[in-house]
Write a protein that holds these residues in place. Structure first.
Motif, PDB file in Angstrom:
ATOM      1  N   LEU A 175      -4.262  -3.122   0.108  1.00  0.00           N
ATOM      2  CA  LEU A 175      -3.148  -4.023   0.406  1.00  0.00           C
ATOM      3  C   LEU A 175      -1.885  -3.566  -0.311  1.00  0.00           C
ATOM      4  O   LEU A 175      -1.861  -3.438  -1.538  1.00  0.00           O
ATOM      5  CB  LEU A 175      -3.496  -5.447  -0.020  1.00  0.00           C
ATOM      6  CG  LEU A 175      -2.462  -6.511   0.316  1.00  0.00           C
ATOM      7  CD1 LEU A 175      -2.323  -6.662   1.823  1.00  0.00           C
ATOM      8  CD2 LEU A 175      -2.832  -7.837  -0.309  1.00  0.00           C
ATOM      9  N   ASP A 176      -0.860  -3.321   0.463  1.00  0.00           N
ATOM     10  CA  ASP A 176       0.446  -2.970  -0.078  1.00  0.00           C
ATOM     11  C   ASP A 176       1.432  -4.021   0.410  1.00  0.00           C
ATOM     12  O   ASP A 176       1.863  -3.995   1.558  1.00  0.00           O
ATOM     13  CB  ASP A 176       0.854  -1.577   0.410  1.00  0.00           C
ATOM     14  CG  ASP A 176       2.219  -1.164  -0.135  1.00  0.00           C
ATOM     15  OD1 ASP A 176       2.887  -2.007  -0.757  1.00  0.00           O
ATOM     16  OD2 ASP A 176       2.605  -0.010   0.075  1.00  0.00           O
ATOM     17  N   SER A 177       1.768  -4.949  -0.466  1.00  0.00           N
ATOM     18  CA  SER A 177       2.575  -6.092  -0.037  1.00  0.00           C
ATOM     19  C   SER A 177       3.979  -5.698   0.396  1.00  0.00           C
ATOM     20  O   SER A 177       4.670  -6.474   1.039  1.00  0.00           O
ATOM     21  CB  SER A 177       2.651  -7.126  -1.170  1.00  0.00           C
ATOM     22  OG  SER A 177       3.231  -6.534  -2.317  1.00  0.00           O
ATOM     23  N   GLY A 178       4.406  -4.488   0.058  1.00  0.00           N
ATOM     24  CA  GLY A 178       5.750  -4.080   0.450  1.00  0.00           C
ATOM     25  C   GLY A 178       5.785  -3.216   1.696  1.00  0.00           C
ATOM     26  O   GLY A 178       6.870  -2.819   2.143  1.00  0.00           O
ATOM     27  N   ALA A 179       4.635  -2.931   2.267  1.00  0.00           N
ATOM     28  CA  ALA A 179       4.599  -2.045   3.419  1.00  0.00           C
ATOM     29  C   ALA A 179       5.109  -2.749   4.675  1.00  0.00           C
ATOM     30  O   ALA A 179       4.896  -3.943   4.862  1.00  0.00           O
ATOM     31  CB  ALA A 179       3.176  -1.551   3.652  1.00  0.00           C
ATOM     32  N   GLU A 180       5.776  -1.994   5.524  1.00  0.00           N
ATOM     33  CA  GLU A 180       6.287  -2.563   6.768  1.00  0.00           C
ATOM     34  C   GLU A 180       5.286  -2.427   7.902  1.00  0.00           C
ATOM     35  O   GLU A 180       5.412  -3.077   8.933  1.00  0.00           O
ATOM     36  CB  GLU A 180       7.591  -1.863   7.160  1.00  0.00           C
ATOM     37  CG  GLU A 180       8.712  -2.094   6.160  1.00  0.00           C
ATOM     38  CD  GLU A 180       9.996  -1.397   6.591  1.00  0.00           C
ATOM     39  OE1 GLU A 180      10.129  -1.093   7.780  1.00  0.00           O
ATOM     40  OE2 GLU A 180      10.835  -1.147   5.722  1.00  0.00           O
ATOM     41  N   ARG A 181       4.331  -1.556   7.771  1.00  0.00           N
ATOM     42  CA  ARG A 181       3.334  -1.335   8.820  1.00  0.00           C
ATOM     43  C   ARG A 181       1.958  -1.175   8.188  1.00  0.00           C
ATOM     44  O   ARG A 181       1.837  -0.845   7.016  1.00  0.00           O
ATOM     45  CB  ARG A 181       3.646  -0.063   9.625  1.00  0.00           C
ATOM     46  CG  ARG A 181       4.965  -0.087  10.378  1.00  0.00           C
ATOM     47  CD  ARG A 181       4.885  -0.999  11.605  1.00  0.00           C
ATOM     48  NE  ARG A 181       6.077  -0.898  12.430  1.00  0.00           N
ATOM     49  CZ  ARG A 181       7.197  -1.559  12.224  1.00  0.00           C
ATOM     50  NH1 ARG A 181       7.288  -2.373  11.177  1.00  0.00           N
ATOM     51  NH2 ARG A 181       8.236  -1.418  13.016  1.00  0.00           N
ATOM     52  N   SER A 182       0.934  -1.386   8.997  1.00  0.00           N
ATOM     53  CA  SER A 182      -0.429  -1.123   8.569  1.00  0.00           C
ATOM     54  C   SER A 182      -0.839   0.248   9.084  1.00  0.00           C
ATOM     55  O   SER A 182      -0.736   0.517  10.278  1.00  0.00           O
ATOM     56  CB  SER A 182      -1.380  -2.193   9.119  1.00  0.00           C
ATOM     57  OG  SER A 182      -1.055  -3.462   8.592  1.00  0.00           O
ATOM     58  N   LEU A 183      -1.268   1.100   8.181  1.00  0.00           N
ATOM     59  CA  LEU A 183      -1.655   2.457   8.558  1.00  0.00           C
ATOM     60  C   LEU A 183      -3.167   2.608   8.495  1.00  0.00           C
ATOM     61  O   LEU A 183      -3.807   2.124   7.567  1.00  0.00           O
ATOM     62  CB  LEU A 183      -1.011   3.473   7.622  1.00  0.00           C
ATOM     63  CG  LEU A 183       0.509   3.446   7.513  1.00  0.00           C
ATOM     64  CD1 LEU A 183       0.986   4.552   6.573  1.00  0.00           C
ATOM     65  CD2 LEU A 183       1.150   3.612   8.881  1.00  0.00           C
ATOM     66  N   LYS A 203       5.745   8.910  14.563  1.00  0.00           N
ATOM     67  CA  LYS A 203       6.773   8.522  13.596  1.00  0.00           C
ATOM     68  C   LYS A 203       6.348   8.983  12.214  1.00  0.00           C
ATOM     69  O   LYS A 203       5.162   9.130  11.933  1.00  0.00           O
ATOM     70  CB  LYS A 203       6.946   6.997  13.575  1.00  0.00           C
ATOM     71  CG  LYS A 203       7.743   6.448  14.736  1.00  0.00           C
ATOM     72  CD  LYS A 203       8.056   4.984  14.499  1.00  0.00           C
ATOM     73  CE  LYS A 203       8.962   4.446  15.600  1.00  0.00           C
ATOM     74  NZ  LYS A 203       9.321   3.033  15.361  1.00  0.00           N
ATOM     75  N   THR A 204       7.330   9.165  11.385  1.00  0.00           N
ATOM     76  CA  THR A 204       7.041   9.544  10.005  1.00  0.00           C
ATOM     77  C   THR A 204       7.112   8.304   9.127  1.00  0.00           C
ATOM     78  O   THR A 204       8.090   7.557   9.179  1.00  0.00           O
ATOM     79  CB  THR A 204       8.054  10.590   9.501  1.00  0.00           C
ATOM     80  OG1 THR A 204       7.947  11.759  10.324  1.00  0.00           O
ATOM     81  CG2 THR A 204       7.762  10.967   8.059  1.00  0.00           C
ATOM     82  N   VAL A 228       2.601  11.469   9.120  1.00  0.00           N
ATOM     83  CA  VAL A 228       2.957  11.229  10.521  1.00  0.00           C
ATOM     84  C   VAL A 228       1.936  10.258  11.114  1.00  0.00           C
ATOM     85  O   VAL A 228       0.725  10.442  10.949  1.00  0.00           O
ATOM     86  CB  VAL A 228       2.951  12.532  11.315  1.00  0.00           C
ATOM     87  CG1 VAL A 228       3.207  12.259  12.799  1.00  0.00           C
ATOM     88  CG2 VAL A 228       4.016  13.479  10.776  1.00  0.00           C
ATOM     89  N   GLY A 229       2.433   9.226  11.764  1.00  0.00           N
ATOM     90  CA  GLY A 229       1.569   8.238  12.386  1.00  0.00           C
ATOM     91  C   GLY A 229       1.918   8.029  13.836  1.00  0.00           C
ATOM     92  O   GLY A 229       3.001   8.416  14.300  1.00  0.00           O
ATOM     93  N   TYR A 230       0.998   7.435  14.567  1.00  0.00           N
ATOM     94  CA  TYR A 230       1.186   7.197  15.994  1.00  0.00           C
ATOM     95  C   TYR A 230       1.083   5.690  16.250  1.00  0.00           C
ATOM     96  O   TYR A 230      -0.009   5.136  16.228  1.00  0.00           O
ATOM     97  CB  TYR A 230       0.135   7.966  16.793  1.00  0.00           C
ATOM     98  CG  TYR A 230       0.206   9.448  16.536  1.00  0.00           C
ATOM     99  CD1 TYR A 230       1.033  10.254  17.288  1.00  0.00           C
ATOM    100  CD2 TYR A 230      -0.528  10.016  15.495  1.00  0.00           C
ATOM    101  CE1 TYR A 230       1.122  11.607  17.013  1.00  0.00           C
ATOM    102  CE2 TYR A 230      -0.446  11.382  15.228  1.00  0.00           C
ATOM    103  CZ  TYR A 230       0.389  12.158  15.987  1.00  0.00           C
ATOM    104  OH  TYR A 230       0.472  13.502  15.716  1.00  0.00           O
ATOM    105  N   PRO A 231       2.230   5.054  16.474  1.00  0.00           N
ATOM    106  CA  PRO A 231       2.212   3.595  16.654  1.00  0.00           C
ATOM    107  C   PRO A 231       1.359   3.188  17.848  1.00  0.00           C
ATOM    108  O   PRO A 231       1.369   3.836  18.889  1.00  0.00           O
ATOM    109  CB  PRO A 231       3.696   3.259  16.908  1.00  0.00           C
ATOM    110  CG  PRO A 231       4.451   4.408  16.355  1.00  0.00           C
ATOM    111  CD  PRO A 231       3.570   5.605  16.562  1.00  0.00           C
TER     112      PRO A 231
END
Lengths: 173, 85
Positions: B42-50, B69-70, B80-83
């Protein structure tokens, strides 16, 4: 998870209504408690954001904190137990005979914590654990999942065993 | 003074070399009966779940790679992730 989230929201709404009945009856002048509900109400279901300012006492604040927060783990276990009794049994649910587990995957996590020497043998691999047993392991994720399902595990608990080094410290992403 | 009351609470877990905010998640995919249980940090500051792209193999679906997206951390590390939804 949608059902779980609905359960959380329903429970919280019930808590809020109960709180209104018991705690938010007319209070003496000077009460600066501000309760804002429904912020972000443009979504399908209302969300609650609660802001509390003085003059709540610490005890009152603690009581409100208990009422307005949901113990995620307890709720998750309850929901999963409901699901397992309605469908096929879940191998790690709370229904295992002789088990006193009260949290999700507690048994597997405890095993991981207490058996680092065994895990070391699987460094660089994906591994599936069920209870105290290593069900499958492989460097290929898909293979390890297929092995686990072939062993009768419908919902494998899977993780990657990172190679350990004293020179490496994990700090997140 | 404004205090924020969080919607959920849970305990840190003792895990390998310390105590961390780790949750266990059950992943499913729409239209697929399969499920897997995984750990989530859990990263409370993250904008997305990876998620590790390998996990999609449990559902026999391809990794969506039309718009990579990076995702960068405040420390500068990036992946690099793929939404997908």
């Amino acid at each position: 998870m949608e059902a779980l989230q609905s359960g959380i929201i329903d429970r919280r709404q019930a808590q809020i209504l109960k709180s209104f009945e018991s705690d938010f009856k007319p209070r003496p002048v000077g009460g600066l408690a501000v309760l804002i509900l429904g912020a972000g109400a443009s979504v399908a279901r209302p969300r609650e954001h609660v802001y509390i300012s003085r003059p709540f006492s610490q005890q009152q604040f603690s009581t409100l904190h208990q009422q307005f927060t949901t113990n995620y783990e307890e709720l998750l276990v309850r929901e999963l137990c409901t699901i397992t009794t309605q469908n096929v049994s879940h191998p790690s649910g709370g229904e295992r005979e002789g088990s006193n587990e009260s949290q999700f995957r507690t048994r597997e996590l405890e095993w991981r914590r207490t058996h680092p020497e065994i895990l070391k043998a699987f460094e660089g691999e994906w591994i599936v654990i069920e209870g105290d047993e290593v069900v499958a392991h492989d460097r290929e994720f898909t293979r390890v999942i297929n092995q686990a399902r072939s062993s009768g595990i419908p919902t494998p608990y899977v993780f990657f065993v990172e190679p350990k080094s004293e020179d490496v410290v994990n700090i997140g992403l | 003074m404004v205090s924020v009351i969080y919607r959920h609470r849970f305990n840190y877990r003792e895990f390998q070399s310390g105590r961390y905010p780790i949750l266990q998640l059950r992943l499913t995919y729409p239209g697929n009966d399969d499920a897997i249980d995984v750990d989530a940090y859990l990263d409370s500051g993250a904008e997305r779940s990876l998620f590790d792209g390998s996990l999609l193999g449990a559902f026999e679906i391809p990794l969506i790679n039309e718009k990579p997206k990076t995702y960068a951390s405040t420390a500068g590390a990036a992946v690099v992730g793929y939404p997908t939804t």
